[in-house]
Every structure is written in structure tokens, then in C-alpha cells.
Motif scaffolding. Structure first.
Motif, PDB file in Angstrom:
ATOM      1  N   VAL A 228      12.626-110.501  38.846  1.00  0.00           N
ATOM      2  CA  VAL A 228      11.964-109.935  37.659  1.00  0.00           C
ATOM      3  C   VAL A 228      11.699-108.443  37.828  1.00  0.00           C
ATOM      4  N   PHE A 229      11.134-108.046  38.975  1.00  0.00           N
ATOM      5  CA  PHE A 229      10.709-106.660  39.165  1.00  0.00           C
ATOM      6  C   PHE A 229      11.737-105.801  39.888  1.00  0.00           C
ATOM      7  N   GLY A 230      12.832-106.385  40.319  1.00  0.00           N
ATOM      8  CA  GLY A 230      13.896-105.606  40.946  1.00  0.00           C
ATOM      9  C   GLY A 230      13.584-105.238  42.379  1.00  0.00           C
ATOM     10  N   TYR A 231      13.710-103.951  42.697  1.00  0.00           N
ATOM     11  CA  TYR A 231      13.585-103.493  44.073  1.00  0.00           C
ATOM     12  C   TYR A 231      12.333-102.648  44.287  1.00  0.00           C
ATOM     13  N   ILE A 245      24.129-105.903  42.503  1.00  0.00           N
ATOM     14  CA  ILE A 245      23.286-107.040  42.886  1.00  0.00           C
ATOM     15  C   ILE A 245      22.289-107.371  41.781  1.00  0.00           C
ATOM     16  N   LEU A 246      21.733-106.359  41.145  1.00  0.00           N
ATOM     17  CA  LEU A 246      20.809-106.590  40.024  1.00  0.00           C
ATOM     18  C   LEU A 246      21.511-107.333  38.889  1.00  0.00           C
ATOM     19  N   ALA A 251      16.972-111.569  36.872  1.00  0.00           N
ATOM     20  CA  ALA A 251      16.799-112.273  35.598  1.00  0.00           C
ATOM     21  C   ALA A 251      17.307-111.401  34.459  1.00  0.00           C
ATOM     22  N   PRO A 252      18.107-111.966  33.552  1.00  0.00           N
ATOM     23  CA  PRO A 252      18.603-111.159  32.427  1.00  0.00           C
ATOM     24  C   PRO A 252      17.472-110.768  31.479  1.00  0.00           C
TER      25      PRO A 252
END
Length: 301
Positions: A228-231, A245-246, A251-252
């Protein structure tokens, strides 16, 4: 090298500098520029300058400085210690570019690529040296992009200086080698002591070299992706390695009312038609330049 301010908030970039030697305020000086960490997907990029009087170039060379990439960490630390201790005629300054700043700069609406960011950072460091009283005469730069164009750009910005831009300048000019060492030591220390602003618990810092093609780095990126929040801000999320990778694992995100190039979706168009006069309906479509910048004709304000 006091990194405390950057470590307390590594989401922003920081400028660090040694005191300016009095001799550098009186005599014509040469200055070298180089960077460390341009390619990695993890951590900051650091730009460094080192300067000394032209008359003491030979003494700088006698310190046995070399391109930082040819030295191991302990050799770089030892040489930086020598440079930092030679306060009578050597000075340095560093601009630490946060990975967060790099990513947001490259992904802003008005395109700002890494070359432009690098050029502007180098220009800022030259200006910093001038503003602090260094009597600059010669500037030597390791190129970013075509050397001729970069040199012309710097000469136009600083017509009073003798500017030389060369590929592999860090192995050609000792003052650039010294700048390379300063930048690399700063980046190594920042990465080793990185303080994660996000609550990630006991995070594994064994991420390899940080370069996109390193399997260890790729594994680390896959492990610490939050769907959800990425990196965390340690990652340059504008790099294609992170983006891949994202796109694959995060999550789309769907925006039901998203506008594509300023054109409303079909549902918006149908709804808005009930509130549009005939005159408004036939109004010619305004150019995308004005739409993206939310500019309106003065008569309609």
C-alpha cells in the motif's frame, strides 16, 4: 564532517562545508567537482568540491589522492582525514541529495532529469565557494552528459572562471580526485548510518551494492515493499528497478474520476451536460498547456 542535521531529517538535502582557509581567500584557487552515488537505486547522491590555491597544487598531489573508485573504504577514510586536517590551504563542501528529493524532482510535472539536477547541484557548489570568499580561478569537473555542452554551460554561467570538463576527470586532476574522495566518504557514512523515518522495526541493511543489477539489492527491494505505502524514503522510487517491482507487486490504485490529459471520463461528461448551457457546450477546447497549469482567461475569473 558533521552529518547530524541530515541524519535527523534525511528527507531533505543538506549542504556541509569545511571552514575556508584564509589563504584561499587571498590567492587564486583551483576547484574540483565530482559525485558519488549517481547510479544506485538506494540512498543519496552526494556532490563534492575540493579547492586549494593554484600555487599549492603540487602539495595536494603529494597527498596521493586518487579516484575514489580505485580505493577501498579504509583508504578513502584515511585520505579524507588528511584532506580535512590540512586546514591551512585545503577546503571542501558537500551537497547531500536525499533519495526523496531525487525521486520527487524526477517525477514532478515539469520534467527535471538527473543530468539537470546534477548540473544545478554543481553550479550551486561553485557559487557557494565564490560566496564564501574563495578566489576561484580554475574549475575542473567530471562530466555528466556530453562534456562540451556541459563545459559551455558552466562557462556561460561563470564567464570569469577557466572551466575544464572532462570524462574521467577524477583520474586526471588531483583536485577532482580529492572531491571524489570527499563525496564518496560522505555517502558511505550516510548510508551506513541511515536512520529510517518510517517504523520498519529491525530492518536488514544487507542490501548489497545498492545498484539496480545487484541480486541482493533486488531481493531487498522485494522484501521491503509495502503493497500500500510502497518504499521507505531510502529508495529512489523513480528508478525503473523500483517502478517495475511496484507495478508487479504493489496494490493497484484506481481513480474513478481520473482525468486523462484534461479530458473528463464518460460518466463526468454525461453528468456535466445537465449543467452546461448551449454556449458553453460549443466553447472550443483550451490548449493542454493552460489546462495543466490551471490557467483561466482573465475575463472568466
Amino acid at each position: 564532517m558533521e552529518l547530524g542535521d541530515f541524519e535527523r531529517d534525511n528527507s531533505c538535502s543538506r549542504l556541509l562545508a569545511s571552514p575556508v582557509p584564509e589563504e584561499c581567500k587571498r590567492e587564486d584557487c583551483c576547484l574540483g567537482i565530482d559525485e558519488a552515488g549517481r547510479g544506485p537505486v538506494l540512498g543519496p547522491m552526494v556532490y563534492g568540491i575540493c579547492y586549494c590555491p593554484v600555487s599549492r597544487k603540487k602539495e595536494l598531489e603529494e597527498l596521493k589522492v586518487a579516484d575514489s573508485k580505485t580505493l577501498n573504504e579504509s583508504e578513502r577514510e584515511r585520505l579524507f582525514g588528511k584532506l580535512n586536517a590540512t586546514t591551512d590551504f585545503i577546503g571542501w563542501a558537500l551537497h547531500i541529495l536525499s533519495p526523496n528529493v531525487i525521486s520527487t524532482s524526477m517525477q514532478q510535472r515539469a520534467k527535471y532529469n538527473l543530468n539537470a539536477l546534477s548540473h544545478d547541484t554543481a553550479i550551486g557548489l561553485i557559487q557557494h565557494a565564490l560566496d564564501t570568499g574563495v578566489q576561484l580561478k580554475e574549475v575542473f569537473v567530471d562530466t555528466v552528459g556530453p562534456a562540451e555542452k556541459y563545459q559551455e554551460k558552466l562557462k556561460h554561467r561563470f564567464p570569469e572562471l577557466d572551466v575544464t570538463v572532462r570524462p574521467k576527470a577524477d583520474s586526471l586532476f588531483p583536485v577532482v580526485s580529492a572531491a571524489s574522495i570527499c563525496a564518496k566518504v560522505a555517502r558511505d557514512r550516510v548510508v551506513k548510518g541511515w536512520k529510517f523515518l518510517e517504523d520498519l522495526g529491525d530492518i536488514d541493511m544487507d542490501y548489497g551494492s545498492g545498484y539496480p543489477n545487484d541480486p541482493k539489492t533486488k531481493d531487498w527491494l522485494a522484501k521491503y515493499l509495502d503493497p500500500v505505502f510502497g518504499y521507505p524514503q531510502f529508495v529512489r522510487f523513480s528508478w525503473s528497478t523500483a517502478q517495475t517491482i511496484l507495478d508487479r507487486s504493489a496494490a493497484p490504485v484506481v481513480w474513478p474520476d481520473e482525468e486523462e490529459d484534461g479530458v473528463p471520463s464518460k460518466s463526468q461528461a454525461v453528468l456535466s451536460s445537465y449543467f452546461t448551457t448551449q454556449k458553453e457546450a460549443v466553447k472550443p477546447k483550451r490548449h493542454r498547456f493552460f489546462q495543466e497549469r490551471l490557467l483561466e482567461p482573465l475575463s472568466e475569473l
